[in-house]
Structure formats: structure tokens, C-alpha cells
Design a protein around this motif. Structure first.
Motif, PDB file in Angstrom:
ATOM      1  N   ARG A  79      39.013  33.720  42.697  1.00  0.00           N
ATOM      2  CA  ARG A  79      37.867  32.806  42.710  1.00  0.00           C
ATOM      3  C   ARG A  79      38.270  31.341  42.778  1.00  0.00           C
ATOM      4  NH1 ARG A  79      32.473  33.973  39.242  1.00  0.00           N
ATOM      5  NH2 ARG A  79      31.382  32.515  40.512  1.00  0.00           N
ATOM      6  N   ILE A  80      39.368  31.008  42.111  1.00  0.00           N
ATOM      7  CA  ILE A  80      39.849  29.622  42.100  1.00  0.00           C
ATOM      8  C   ILE A  80      41.357  29.608  42.398  1.00  0.00           C
ATOM      9  CG2 ILE A  80      38.085  28.558  40.651  1.00  0.00           C
ATOM     10  CD1 ILE A  80      39.876  29.125  38.225  1.00  0.00           C
ATOM     11  N   PRO A  81      41.739  29.921  43.635  1.00  0.00           N
ATOM     12  CA  PRO A  81      43.161  30.103  43.956  1.00  0.00           C
ATOM     13  C   PRO A  81      44.027  28.867  43.738  1.00  0.00           C
ATOM     14  CG  PRO A  81      41.818  30.181  45.946  1.00  0.00           C
ATOM     15  CD  PRO A  81      40.883  30.145  44.783  1.00  0.00           C
ATOM     16  N   GLU A  82      43.545  27.678  44.075  1.00  0.00           N
ATOM     17  CA  GLU A  82      44.370  26.480  43.910  1.00  0.00           C
ATOM     18  C   GLU A  82      44.651  26.191  42.446  1.00  0.00           C
ATOM     19  OE1 GLU A  82      43.064  23.072  46.109  1.00  0.00           O
ATOM     20  OE2 GLU A  82      42.656  24.282  47.887  1.00  0.00           O
ATOM     21  N   GLN A  83      43.631  26.308  41.613  1.00  0.00           N
ATOM     22  CA  GLN A  83      43.813  26.062  40.183  1.00  0.00           C
ATOM     23  C   GLN A  83      44.727  27.123  39.572  1.00  0.00           C
ATOM     24  OE1 GLN A  83      40.191  25.706  37.941  1.00  0.00           O
ATOM     25  NE2 GLN A  83      41.259  25.550  35.999  1.00  0.00           N
ATOM     26  N   ALA A  84      44.576  28.377  40.015  1.00  0.00           N
ATOM     27  CA  ALA A  84      45.426  29.454  39.505  1.00  0.00           C
ATOM     28  C   ALA A  84      46.882  29.197  39.862  1.00  0.00           C
ATOM     29  CB  ALA A  84      44.967  30.800  40.060  1.00  0.00           C
ATOM     30  N   LEU A  85      47.140  28.783  41.104  1.00  0.00           N
ATOM     31  CA  LEU A  85      48.509  28.505  41.530  1.00  0.00           C
ATOM     32  C   LEU A  85      49.094  27.340  40.742  1.00  0.00           C
ATOM     33  CD1 LEU A  85      50.834  29.170  43.411  1.00  0.00           C
ATOM     34  CD2 LEU A  85      49.812  27.621  45.095  1.00  0.00           C
ATOM     35  N   ASP A  86      48.318  26.277  40.551  1.00  0.00           N
ATOM     36  CA  ASP A  86      48.794  25.129  39.762  1.00  0.00           C
ATOM     37  C   ASP A  86      49.143  25.552  38.338  1.00  0.00           C
ATOM     38  OD1 ASP A  86      48.402  23.489  41.953  1.00  0.00           O
ATOM     39  OD2 ASP A  86      46.506  22.647  41.219  1.00  0.00           O
ATOM     40  N   THR A  87      48.283  26.367  37.739  1.00  0.00           N
ATOM     41  CA  THR A  87      48.520  26.822  36.365  1.00  0.00           C
ATOM     42  C   THR A  87      49.779  27.678  36.282  1.00  0.00           C
ATOM     43  OG1 THR A  87      46.159  26.764  35.883  1.00  0.00           O
ATOM     44  CG2 THR A  87      47.527  28.107  34.431  1.00  0.00           C
ATOM     45  N   LEU A  97      45.871  46.112  29.010  1.00  0.00           N
ATOM     46  CA  LEU A  97      46.638  45.358  30.002  1.00  0.00           C
ATOM     47  C   LEU A  97      46.059  45.525  31.400  1.00  0.00           C
ATOM     48  CD1 LEU A  97      50.283  45.842  28.711  1.00  0.00           C
ATOM     49  CD2 LEU A  97      48.870  43.783  28.620  1.00  0.00           C
ATOM     50  N   SER A  98      45.549  46.699  31.719  1.00  0.00           N
ATOM     51  CA  SER A  98      44.900  46.910  33.015  1.00  0.00           C
ATOM     52  C   SER A  98      43.647  46.050  33.136  1.00  0.00           C
ATOM     53  CB  SER A  98      44.533  48.384  33.196  1.00  0.00           C
ATOM     54  OG  SER A  98      45.699  49.171  33.233  1.00  0.00           O
ATOM     55  N   LEU A  99      42.865  46.000  32.080  1.00  0.00           N
ATOM     56  CA  LEU A  99      41.658  45.164  32.081  1.00  0.00           C
ATOM     57  C   LEU A  99      42.029  43.692  32.241  1.00  0.00           C
ATOM     58  CD1 LEU A  99      38.605  44.754  31.728  1.00  0.00           C
ATOM     59  CD2 LEU A  99      39.014  44.674  29.273  1.00  0.00           C
ATOM     60  N   LEU A 100      43.013  43.234  31.497  1.00  0.00           N
ATOM     61  CA  LEU A 100      43.436  41.831  31.596  1.00  0.00           C
ATOM     62  C   LEU A 100      43.973  41.510  32.987  1.00  0.00           C
ATOM     63  CD1 LEU A 100      45.098  41.372  28.114  1.00  0.00           C
ATOM     64  CD2 LEU A 100      42.976  40.339  28.922  1.00  0.00           C
ATOM     65  N   THR A 101      44.725  42.426  33.582  1.00  0.00           N
ATOM     66  CA  THR A 101      45.230  42.217  34.937  1.00  0.00           C
ATOM     67  C   THR A 101      44.076  42.045  35.915  1.00  0.00           C
ATOM     68  OG1 THR A 101      47.253  43.460  34.488  1.00  0.00           O
ATOM     69  CG2 THR A 101      46.621  43.222  36.800  1.00  0.00           C
ATOM     70  N   GLY A 102      43.060  42.886  35.794  1.00  0.00           N
ATOM     71  CA  GLY A 102      41.891  42.772  36.659  1.00  0.00           C
ATOM     72  C   GLY A 102      41.150  41.463  36.479  1.00  0.00           C
ATOM     73  N   LEU A 103      40.978  41.031  35.232  1.00  0.00           N
ATOM     74  CA  LEU A 103      40.295  39.756  34.959  1.00  0.00           C
ATOM     75  C   LEU A 103      41.082  38.573  35.523  1.00  0.00           C
ATOM     76  CD1 LEU A 103      39.125  40.348  31.283  1.00  0.00           C
ATOM     77  CD2 LEU A 103      37.663  40.173  33.311  1.00  0.00           C
ATOM     78  N   ILE A 104      42.393  38.590  35.343  1.00  0.00           N
ATOM     79  CA  ILE A 104      43.232  37.497  35.840  1.00  0.00           C
ATOM     80  C   ILE A 104      43.203  37.449  37.363  1.00  0.00           C
ATOM     81  CG2 ILE A 104      45.629  36.703  36.048  1.00  0.00           C
ATOM     82  CD1 ILE A 104      45.961  37.726  33.100  1.00  0.00           C
ATOM     83  N   ARG A 105      43.271  38.623  38.004  1.00  0.00           N
ATOM     84  CA  ARG A 105      43.223  38.656  39.472  1.00  0.00           C
ATOM     85  C   ARG A 105      41.881  38.148  39.990  1.00  0.00           C
ATOM     86  NH1 ARG A 105      46.425  42.744  42.715  1.00  0.00           N
ATOM     87  NH2 ARG A 105      48.390  42.808  41.599  1.00  0.00           N
ATOM     88  N   ALA A 106      40.804  38.540  39.333  1.00  0.00           N
ATOM     89  CA  ALA A 106      39.476  38.088  39.760  1.00  0.00           C
ATOM     90  C   ALA A 106      39.358  36.570  39.640  1.00  0.00           C
ATOM     91  CB  ALA A 106      38.390  38.779  38.936  1.00  0.00           C
ATOM     92  N   MET A 107      39.856  36.018  38.544  1.00  0.00           N
ATOM     93  CA  MET A 107      39.809  34.566  38.370  1.00  0.00           C
ATOM     94  C   MET A 107      40.681  33.862  39.404  1.00  0.00           C
ATOM     95  SD  MET A 107      39.680  34.307  34.179  1.00  0.00           S
ATOM     96  CE  MET A 107      41.103  33.340  34.150  1.00  0.00           C
ATOM     97  N   ALA A 108      41.863  34.408  39.667  1.00  0.00           N
ATOM     98  CA  ALA A 108      42.767  33.795  40.644  1.00  0.00           C
ATOM     99  C   ALA A 108      42.169  33.836  42.050  1.00  0.00           C
ATOM    100  CB  ALA A 108      44.117  34.505  40.620  1.00  0.00           C
TER     101      ALA A 108
END
Length: 95
Positions: free
Chosen positions: A67-75, A54-65
């Protein structure tokens, strides 16, 4: 033995780039993934611990968000609408 369900493995066959997070090197997800992260879940107990994955997944999700904040917010907004429609959230009685 536990593992991913058939739909998880099938979904991976249609995506462009797949990251698998597993504690088992011979996982079906690992076989179809472009990148595999192995995270331990077994501890000296009768239970598994999911802190590492879960820590690894949290880090991956934060990194993606980041990098692409608008798409992350829309999703996230789309997911919130779906979850609200399914009754996932409890309604608050607070005013």
C-alpha cells in the motif's frame, strides 16, 4: 504466564491506530488495541508454535508494504542501517 513487556503496552498508548496479535483475550495489548487478532500458539506438546501469529504478521506487513511501497522501503533501509550499526548481521568472508 507470559505476556507483553511494559514498554510494548506503553508504546501503544501513543500511536494513532493499534493492532494487537495475541493468543490471550485478556492481554494488556488487547485492552488498548483498536483491532485484535487472536492466533493460537498452544499445541499438544511441551512447546508453543508461533506459525499462526508469524504468518498473520507477515501478511499484515506485506499488505502495508504494497500500500505504501516508498515508505516501507525507506523504513527497511533505516532498520538495516541500525541493525548493521548494532552488529546484528554477520560479515561474510565470501569474495
Amino acid at each position: 504466564m507470559r505476556g507483553p513487556d511494559r514498554s510494548s503496552v506503553s508504546l501503544g498508548l501513543f500511536l494513532a491506530w493499534i493492532i494487537a496479535v495475541t493468543d490471550y483475550p485478556f492481554s494488556p495489548l488487547a485492552e488498548c488495541a483498536d483491532k485484535v487478532f487472536y492466533t493460537p500458539t498452544g499445541i499438544a506438546s511441551h512447546m508453543d508454535s508461533f506459525v499462526a501469529p508469524l504468518s498473520l504478521l507477515t501478511g499484515l506487513i506485506r499488505a502495508m508494504a504494497n500500500r505504501i511501497p516508498e515508505q516501507a522501503l525507506d523504513t527497511l533501509e533505516e532498520l538495516e542501517e541500525v541493525w548493521s550499526g548494532l552488529g546484528i548481521y554477520l560479515e561474510s568472508d565470501r569474495s
